[in-house]
Motif scaffolding. Structure first.
Motif, PDB file in Angstrom:
ATOM      1  N   VAL A 183      49.370  32.507  33.564  1.00  0.00           N
ATOM      2  CA  VAL A 183      49.239  32.865  34.981  1.00  0.00           C
ATOM      3  C   VAL A 183      48.207  33.979  35.133  1.00  0.00           C
ATOM      4  O   VAL A 183      47.341  33.941  36.017  1.00  0.00           O
ATOM      5  CB  VAL A 183      50.595  33.318  35.563  1.00  0.00           C
ATOM      6  CG1 VAL A 183      50.441  33.708  37.035  1.00  0.00           C
ATOM      7  CG2 VAL A 183      51.643  32.220  35.420  1.00  0.00           C
ATOM      8  N   GLN A 184      48.273  34.957  34.259  1.00  0.00           N
ATOM      9  CA  GLN A 184      47.398  36.126  34.358  1.00  0.00           C
ATOM     10  C   GLN A 184      45.921  35.786  34.102  1.00  0.00           C
ATOM     11  O   GLN A 184      45.035  36.417  34.679  1.00  0.00           O
ATOM     12  CB  GLN A 184      47.861  37.200  33.365  1.00  0.00           C
ATOM     13  CG  GLN A 184      49.227  37.802  33.707  1.00  0.00           C
ATOM     14  CD  GLN A 184      49.783  38.630  32.574  1.00  0.00           C
ATOM     15  OE1 GLN A 184      49.990  38.113  31.463  1.00  0.00           O
ATOM     16  NE2 GLN A 184      50.021  39.906  32.827  1.00  0.00           N
ATOM     17  N   MET A 185      45.648  34.798  33.246  1.00  0.00           N
ATOM     18  CA  MET A 185      44.240  34.510  32.919  1.00  0.00           C
ATOM     19  C   MET A 185      43.696  33.274  33.629  1.00  0.00           C
ATOM     20  O   MET A 185      42.551  32.880  33.413  1.00  0.00           O
ATOM     21  CB  MET A 185      44.088  34.323  31.409  1.00  0.00           C
ATOM     22  CG  MET A 185      44.770  33.102  30.831  1.00  0.00           C
ATOM     23  SD  MET A 185      44.495  33.037  29.024  1.00  0.00           S
ATOM     24  CE  MET A 185      45.370  31.536  28.597  1.00  0.00           C
ATOM     25  N   CYS A 186      44.477  32.705  34.524  1.00  0.00           N
ATOM     26  CA  CYS A 186      44.064  31.478  35.208  1.00  0.00           C
ATOM     27  C   CYS A 186      42.769  31.667  35.998  1.00  0.00           C
ATOM     28  O   CYS A 186      41.844  30.861  35.905  1.00  0.00           O
ATOM     29  CB  CYS A 186      45.192  31.018  36.128  1.00  0.00           C
ATOM     30  SG  CYS A 186      44.819  29.511  37.021  1.00  0.00           S
ATOM     31  N   GLN A 187      42.671  32.755  36.773  1.00  0.00           N
ATOM     32  CA  GLN A 187      41.488  32.972  37.605  1.00  0.00           C
ATOM     33  C   GLN A 187      40.229  33.187  36.766  1.00  0.00           C
ATOM     34  O   GLN A 187      39.129  32.794  37.162  1.00  0.00           O
ATOM     35  CB  GLN A 187      41.709  34.182  38.523  1.00  0.00           C
ATOM     36  CG  GLN A 187      40.637  34.363  39.585  1.00  0.00           C
ATOM     37  CD  GLN A 187      40.601  33.208  40.569  1.00  0.00           C
ATOM     38  OE1 GLN A 187      41.523  33.014  41.343  1.00  0.00           O
ATOM     39  NE2 GLN A 187      39.523  32.429  40.545  1.00  0.00           N
ATOM     40  N   THR A 188      40.398  33.781  35.591  1.00  0.00           N
ATOM     41  CA  THR A 188      39.254  34.025  34.705  1.00  0.00           C
ATOM     42  C   THR A 188      38.579  32.714  34.311  1.00  0.00           C
ATOM     43  O   THR A 188      37.351  32.578  34.408  1.00  0.00           O
ATOM     44  CB  THR A 188      39.716  34.781  33.444  1.00  0.00           C
ATOM     45  OG1 THR A 188      40.362  35.990  33.841  1.00  0.00           O
ATOM     46  CG2 THR A 188      38.548  35.091  32.533  1.00  0.00           C
ATOM     47  N   TRP A 189      39.373  31.744  33.881  1.00  0.00           N
ATOM     48  CA  TRP A 189      38.820  30.458  33.468  1.00  0.00           C
ATOM     49  C   TRP A 189      38.278  29.675  34.663  1.00  0.00           C
ATOM     50  O   TRP A 189      37.263  28.972  34.555  1.00  0.00           O
ATOM     51  CB  TRP A 189      39.882  29.652  32.724  1.00  0.00           C
ATOM     52  CG  TRP A 189      40.087  30.155  31.335  1.00  0.00           C
ATOM     53  CD1 TRP A 189      41.144  30.883  30.850  1.00  0.00           C
ATOM     54  CD2 TRP A 189      39.179  30.005  30.231  1.00  0.00           C
ATOM     55  NE1 TRP A 189      40.947  31.190  29.525  1.00  0.00           N
ATOM     56  CE2 TRP A 189      39.763  30.662  29.114  1.00  0.00           C
ATOM     57  CE3 TRP A 189      37.942  29.388  30.072  1.00  0.00           C
ATOM     58  CZ2 TRP A 189      39.136  30.710  27.878  1.00  0.00           C
ATOM     59  CZ3 TRP A 189      37.316  29.434  28.834  1.00  0.00           C
ATOM     60  CH2 TRP A 189      37.927  30.092  27.757  1.00  0.00           C
TER      61      TRP A 189
ATOM     62  N   GLN B  72      40.728  39.463  35.044  1.00  0.00           N
ATOM     63  CA  GLN B  72      39.874  39.023  36.145  1.00  0.00           C
ATOM     64  C   GLN B  72      38.546  39.774  36.168  1.00  0.00           C
ATOM     65  O   GLN B  72      37.523  39.237  36.577  1.00  0.00           O
ATOM     66  CB  GLN B  72      40.615  39.195  37.475  1.00  0.00           C
ATOM     67  CG  GLN B  72      41.755  38.201  37.637  1.00  0.00           C
ATOM     68  CD  GLN B  72      42.249  38.057  39.061  1.00  0.00           C
ATOM     69  OE1 GLN B  72      41.514  38.262  40.018  1.00  0.00           O
ATOM     70  NE2 GLN B  72      43.514  37.703  39.200  1.00  0.00           N
ATOM     71  N   CYS B  73      38.568  41.027  35.709  1.00  0.00           N
ATOM     72  CA  CYS B  73      37.330  41.828  35.679  1.00  0.00           C
ATOM     73  C   CYS B  73      36.287  41.238  34.730  1.00  0.00           C
ATOM     74  O   CYS B  73      35.084  41.443  34.913  1.00  0.00           O
ATOM     75  CB  CYS B  73      37.640  43.264  35.261  1.00  0.00           C
ATOM     76  SG  CYS B  73      38.464  44.243  36.541  1.00  0.00           S
ATOM     77  N   LEU B  74      36.736  40.497  33.711  1.00  0.00           N
ATOM     78  CA  LEU B  74      35.815  39.952  32.715  1.00  0.00           C
ATOM     79  C   LEU B  74      34.812  38.974  33.325  1.00  0.00           C
ATOM     80  O   LEU B  74      33.676  38.869  32.862  1.00  0.00           O
ATOM     81  CB  LEU B  74      36.610  39.256  31.602  1.00  0.00           C
ATOM     82  CG  LEU B  74      37.516  40.158  30.746  1.00  0.00           C
ATOM     83  CD1 LEU B  74      38.306  39.312  29.756  1.00  0.00           C
ATOM     84  CD2 LEU B  74      36.686  41.217  30.017  1.00  0.00           C
ATOM     85  N   THR B  75      35.222  38.246  34.340  1.00  0.00           N
ATOM     86  CA  THR B  75      34.343  37.225  34.926  1.00  0.00           C
ATOM     87  C   THR B  75      33.994  37.499  36.388  1.00  0.00           C
ATOM     88  O   THR B  75      33.307  36.693  37.019  1.00  0.00           O
ATOM     89  CB  THR B  75      35.004  35.832  34.836  1.00  0.00           C
ATOM     90  OG1 THR B  75      36.295  35.883  35.469  1.00  0.00           O
ATOM     91  CG2 THR B  75      35.171  35.409  33.390  1.00  0.00           C
ATOM     92  N   PHE B  76      34.437  38.602  36.925  1.00  0.00           N
ATOM     93  CA  PHE B  76      34.220  38.895  38.336  1.00  0.00           C
ATOM     94  C   PHE B  76      32.734  38.896  38.728  1.00  0.00           C
ATOM     95  O   PHE B  76      32.374  38.413  39.811  1.00  0.00           O
ATOM     96  CB  PHE B  76      34.877  40.230  38.689  1.00  0.00           C
ATOM     97  CG  PHE B  76      35.050  40.455  40.163  1.00  0.00           C
ATOM     98  CD1 PHE B  76      35.439  39.425  41.006  1.00  0.00           C
ATOM     99  CD2 PHE B  76      34.831  41.707  40.714  1.00  0.00           C
ATOM    100  CE1 PHE B  76      35.606  39.634  42.368  1.00  0.00           C
ATOM    101  CE2 PHE B  76      34.988  41.929  42.081  1.00  0.00           C
ATOM    102  CZ  PHE B  76      35.375  40.891  42.902  1.00  0.00           C
ATOM    103  N   PRO B  77      31.815  39.418  37.890  1.00  0.00           N
ATOM    104  CA  PRO B  77      30.390  39.407  38.275  1.00  0.00           C
ATOM    105  C   PRO B  77      29.817  38.007  38.520  1.00  0.00           C
ATOM    106  O   PRO B  77      28.801  37.873  39.207  1.00  0.00           O
ATOM    107  CB  PRO B  77      29.708  40.088  37.078  1.00  0.00           C
ATOM    108  CG  PRO B  77      30.758  40.977  36.503  1.00  0.00           C
ATOM    109  CD  PRO B  77      32.030  40.194  36.649  1.00  0.00           C
ATOM    110  N   LEU B  78      30.454  36.970  37.966  1.00  0.00           N
ATOM    111  CA  LEU B  78      29.962  35.611  38.181  1.00  0.00           C
ATOM    112  C   LEU B  78      30.029  35.204  39.655  1.00  0.00           C
ATOM    113  O   LEU B  78      29.322  34.298  40.092  1.00  0.00           O
ATOM    114  CB  LEU B  78      30.773  34.610  37.341  1.00  0.00           C
ATOM    115  CG  LEU B  78      30.839  34.869  35.829  1.00  0.00           C
ATOM    116  CD1 LEU B  78      31.619  33.758  35.150  1.00  0.00           C
ATOM    117  CD2 LEU B  78      29.445  34.989  35.233  1.00  0.00           C
TER     118      LEU B  78
END
Length: 464
Positions: free
Chosen positions: A426-432, A372-378
């Protein structure tokens, strides 16, 4: 300048003429504090209940989706009435603002009673629907049954808090919210461990704290130059309800779909993480609370922008709205870069704060948090665009942006990705979902900013 001591007309003039950047910062400080402490409010139950067992931790995470649903309707009435109030104050129509204030408050309190009663009638099937396993179910029922008793006060508190903010009285709103949150943090260990009430004690602490917040906010709304809530001003009918819907649906989409997303994530974690027992649900619940805490600063900053945005848009000062928006996006993005980097590096010890005894919880939660940290700044553009669109009455565009992150994109991804990647899905769903949300929010936000530039160039900006 002390905004709290101004009368209503002085406050409106101040909001329309003070330099935009320092004004937003002044409005944002108390809202950021409120959001941070409110996040502690939510995290306190998870932290202290985590000392009981994994099932209790998971139960709090399961019930959080119901609390988010109740809060969604609170924000629906709070933002719906608050946005309208700020625009009317900017346009100088104080009498209309008074009627909306009472109407939004009464609708929220009655709605809270209805939700609480329905939830108690269907307590067990509701607990199962939320994602409780047989081992989690007793804890869920104990916690949820008490939380539902506080639903009217939770919803009404949110309305009072937001109406105060949209009038430029963020410091008064902060007092009510922070006091209740601090009380909850103090009462949690008392009821859980000293009175040996377990997970039910956490629910009692939360409900009592919400009642105290409600009472304090009711007092704050009668101070300074704020609109006094008078029941005689309650005006049922389609006109005000339509305006509440117009301004509140984006919040309902954002918060309500967040609740639905949490339910779907709990169920997906339970199915695709079944080999780990309840650990997958507990881990995703912890990650959700941690990311909400980090997000609270961003939301608080945006909430400082909203009354400035609404009043200046209502007064036709479009360039001040644009200037404030870009200021918020720039500094929010920089802040989120720093927070995301820190959370990525220290993901494991962060998760261990809540449940250090269960290695499966730590391992699953650490990876989910890092993804989730990977895309949080968006979220800087996504959330600020949503708040701007909502504050100026662009209901359809605001609703689309609000629904994107945990609705339009999250729900299809939580159905598809786990079927392909299992628990990793499940873990990477929010990232996408965050990546796709930005692709939607960018053109919608830019189109409105361009529209305001055209209006200014055509001489429609009444403030210049």
């Amino acid at each position: 300048m002390n905004v709290a001591r101004m009368d209503q007309k002085e406050k409106i003039e101040y909001m329309l003429n003070e330099p935009t950047k320092p004004l937003i910062c002044q409005m944002a400080v108390p809202t950021i504090i409120s959001m941070l402490v409110s996040s502690f409010y939510n995290m306190a139950d998870t932290f202290f209940v985590g000392r009981i067992n994994t099932q209790a931790t998971a139960a709090v995470g399961v019930v959080f989706s119901v609390m988010a649903f109740i809060q969604a309707f609170g924000f629906f009435f709070g933002h719906g009435s608050g946005n309208y109030i700020s625009r009317k104050l900017g346009a100088g129509d104080i009498e209309d603002a008074n009627r909306m204030s009472a109407t939004g408050f009464v609708y929220a309190f009655l709605g809270g009673i209805l939700l609480g009663v329905l939830g108690l009638i269907f307590l067990e099937p509701l607990s199962v629907m939320l994602g409780s396993t047989l081992t989690i179910l007793p804890y869920t029922k104990d916690y949820l049954g008490i939380i539902l008793l506080g639903a009217p006060f939770m919803m009404a508190s949110i309305v009072l808090n937001n109406q105060l903010r949209f009038q430029g009285s963020a410091s008064y709103a902060m007092v009510g919210i922070v006091s209740g949150a601090v009380l909850n943090i103090g009462l949690d260990p008392l009821f859980i461990f000293v009175f040996h009430m377990g997970v039910a004690g956490a629910a009692v602490a939360t409900t009592l704290s919400q009642i105290v917040s409600f009472l304090l906010l009711a007092v704050m709304s009668r101070r300074g130059g704020n609109i006094h809530i008078r029941l005689k001003n309650f005006t049922p009918g389609w006109y005000y309800l339509k305006e509440i819907i117009r301004g509140g649906v984006p919040s309902l989409c954002r918060q309500g779909l967040g609740s639905v997303a949490q339910i779907c994530m709990n169920r997906a974690a339970g199915v695709y993480g079944a080999e780990f027992g309840d650990a997958a649900i507990a881990a995703m619940s912890i990650v959700n609370r941690v990311t909400m805490f980090a997000n609270s600063v961003l939301i608080g900053f945006g909430q400082g922008f909203q009354p400035v945005c609404g009043m200046n848009y209502g007064a036709g000062k479009y360039e001040r709205v644009r200037e404030g928006f870009y200021f918020c996006v720039k500094y929010a993005f920089a802040f989120l870069i720093v927070i995301s980097a820190a959370a990525f590096i220290f993901a494991e010890p962060i998760v261990m704060l809540f449940r250090k005894e269960d290695q499966d919880v730590i391992r699953i939660g650490t990876l989910a948090l890092r993804l989730q940290c990977l895309t949080f700044p968006l979220s800087a553009w996504i959330i600020m665009a949503n708040m701007m669109l909502q504050s100026i009455g662009k209901a359809l565009k605001a609703s689309a942006v609000a629904a994107a992150r945990q609705g339009l994109f999250f729900l299809p991804f939580i159905w598809i990705l786990p079927r392909i990647f299992g628990l990793l899905g499940v873990q990477m769903c929010q990232t996408w979902a965050d990546i796709c949300s930005l692709l939607l929010a960018l053109p919608l936000g830019l189109s409105v900013l361009k529209e305001m530039s055209i209006q200014k160039a055509a001489g429609q900006n009444r403030g210049e």
